[in-house]
Design an enzyme around this catalytic site. Structure first.
Site, PDB file in Angstrom:
ATOM      1  N   GLY A 290      -0.713  -0.617   7.182  1.00 57.54           N
ATOM      2  CA  GLY A 290      -0.718   0.832   7.014  1.00 57.54           C
ATOM      3  C   GLY A 290       0.690   1.383   7.080  1.00 57.54           C
TER       4      GLY A 290
ATOM      5  CG  HIS B  27       3.008  -7.343   7.975  1.00 62.94           C
ATOM      6  ND1 HIS B  27       3.149  -6.714   6.756  1.00 62.94           N
ATOM      7  CD2 HIS B  27       3.778  -8.466   7.905  1.00 62.94           C
ATOM      8  CE1 HIS B  27       3.949  -7.420   5.984  1.00 62.94           C
ATOM      9  NE2 HIS B  27       4.350  -8.493   6.652  1.00 62.94           N
ATOM     10  CG  HIS B  28       5.260  -1.072   6.520  1.00 67.95           C
ATOM     11  ND1 HIS B  28       4.348  -0.058   6.292  1.00 67.95           N
ATOM     12  CD2 HIS B  28       6.467  -0.462   6.623  1.00 67.95           C
ATOM     13  CE1 HIS B  28       4.978   1.104   6.254  1.00 67.95           C
ATOM     14  NE2 HIS B  28       6.264   0.890   6.462  1.00 67.95           N
ATOM     15  CB  ALA B  29       0.543  -5.588   4.722  1.00 69.57           C
TER      16      ALA B  29
ATOM     17  CG  ASN C 191       1.279   0.823   3.597  1.00 66.21           C
ATOM     18  OD1 ASN C 191       2.036   1.196   4.476  1.00 66.21           O
ATOM     19  ND2 ASN C 191       0.697  -0.372   3.627  1.00 66.21           N
TER      20      ASN C 191
END
Length: 465
Positions: free
Chosen positions: A149, A145-147, A312
């Site tokens: 990083g 999941h992009h959450a 991120n």
């Protein structure tokens, strides 16, 4: 294979992490690693269990919500077996129209990942990552999941599991960003650069604001829009040579691989639009892409401890490209136009401005408004583009030589997303498309490949004169 958690306090999500978990922009990164040999599951599990990947707190944390609906990470035990999804049967590709995908193995893997890209969320009962093992195709598909990083940090963490083939004890070599250093020149030169930066930042910031409200691209045969993220997907791969890209970049003073990448995209999309448009490509057509820009210095694998809480950190820049028929024209004009536009972006603070704007929107107005702002920008542009630098030399994962590394994300309102990853002298661009809008992504991939070849031939001819 459970691992004991480290006793640390719970950690709140970063603003960008919350954004990627919003219903409008729920984003999962897919990284495809294909091995030369059959996958040894026990060796792979042992490698991952002892790697820095499972020392990263977010790979060992559950996503939780408190009584006020605020998300936070809570450390937990990781059972590696629950994160492995083993597919033993061969995947048969049912689509014969993917021109440019000569290898049936690659076409089958692309089809599998394209199906994962739509309405296949990660389970909230475990840390937000999975590893799909396509045994018959010798492929490992990391779903993260992009959450957790951004692309740079996650690529670095994944490569920490790998070792160089020429030196099995050494980690892969990553290319780091050059420090631009302090501004040189006399006071007049410095003043001019500052004024240029202010002017460019103002213009690009104004466009960013307008794109989040009503300004949008002209509709073409590759345009997406609200709701398109739910449409079925196709995936194709454009295969480029880094050496060819280096030949092309020598044709323009101080050009970069990113300039060549954008030139290839501009030329390739122009070719495709001319092919698909009923009356040919419209003259003077501008379309806009959205690109993620890393806002921190690119780290080496030795710096991975600094990534533990980095999350991120990136901004968004808008990349307008001019589409036109290229027959009879100099193909290197795409490079010169791309370089000029990218140089203007480099002289601005557009990426930090976009990062800070979303951060302030999240703080002042909440998640719903911030996610709507980003969603509107995506809906009002035509494509997404990204480039992640991979290892320079050949590597092995769990002792298995890697033949390619590719990456893409779950679907967005764009009908076309392009993600390039370089590895050992090659650059593969994954083209994820809405199949009802772009039914022939293989042809689009070939347009990109032909564009680079044409530019290389023009660059070599120029060098001889």
């Amino acid at each position: 294979m459970p691992l004991s958690p480290v006793s640390v306090s719970d950690e709140p999500l970063t603003p960008a992490g919350r954004l990627f978990l919003s219903p409008e922009l729920d984003t999962i990164i897919h990284c495809i690693i294909r091995g030369k040999d059959p996958i040894n599951i026990d060796a792979l599990k042992s490698t991952i269990a002892s790697s820095l990947m499972l020392k990263h707190p977010r790979f060992c944390s559950l996503l939780m919500r408190d009584q006020h609906g605020r998300e936070y990470w809570k450390r937990t035990q990781v059972d590696l077996d629950t994160h492995l999804i083993v597919i033993n049967n061969r995947i048969e590709s049912v689509d014969d129209s993917s021109a440019g995908e000569d290898d049936e193995e690659e076409a089958a893997v692309n089809q599998y990942v394209a199906d994962l890209s739509v309405s296949t969320p990660l389970s909230m009962d475990k840390p937000l990552w999975e590893l799909h093992l396509l045994m018959a195709h010798r492929c490992a598909v990391f779903r993260i999941h992009h959450a957790l990083g951004d692309g740079v940090s996650l690529m670095s963490i994944l490569l920490a599991c790998c070792r160089r083939i020429d030196d099995p004890e050494a980690p892969p070599t990553m290319i780091t960003k050059r420090d631009s250093g302090p501004m040189g020149g006399n006071w007049w030169d410095r003043l001019c650069r500052v004024l240029m930066m202010v002017c460019f930042t103002f213009v690009f910031a104004l466009e960013f604001i307008l794109r989040s409200t009503w300004l949008r691209d002209r509709t073409t045969v590759i345009s997406g829009g609200a709701g398109v993220e739910l449409w079925p997907r196709k995936l194709a791969t454009a295969k480029l040579s880094i050496q060819d890209m280096k030949v092309v970049k020598m044709a323009a003073h101080n050009a970069t691989i990113n300039d060549v990448f954008l030139a290839v995209v501009s030329s390739g999309i122009s070719r495709y639009l001319d092919h698909r448009s009923q009356n040919g490509l419209q003259k003077g057509l501008w379309i806009t892409g959205e690109a993620m820009v890393n806002l921190r210095k690119q780290l080496t694998l030795e710096d991975l401890p600094n990534l533990i809480k980095s999350g991120n950190k990136f901004g968004v820049i808008l990349l307008p490209i001019y589409c036109h028929k290229s027959s009879g024209d100099d193909p290197l004009q795409y490079l010169r136009r791309a370089k000029k536009m990218v140089d203007c972006k480099k002289h601005s603070l557009e990426a930090p401005f976009s990062y800070k704007t979303v951060d302030l929107a999240m703080s002042w107005f909440g998640l719903k408004y911030a996610s709507l702002l980003n969603y509107r920008i995506v809906c009002n542009t035509t494509f997404t583009i990204s480039n992640v630098i991979g290892p320079q030399e050949q590597i092995a994962l769990a002792g298995n030589p890697v033949t390619y590394i590719r990456a893409n994300t779950s679907s967005l309102p764009h009908a076309l997303t392009m993600h390039m990853v370089s590895y050992a002298g090659r650059a593969d661009i994954q083209l994820l498309v809405a199949r009802d809008i772009i039914p022939d992504p293989g042809f689009l991939a070939k347009c990109f490949e032909d564009a680079l070849i044409e530019m290389k031939e023009a660059a070599l001819a120029t060098a001889k004169t």
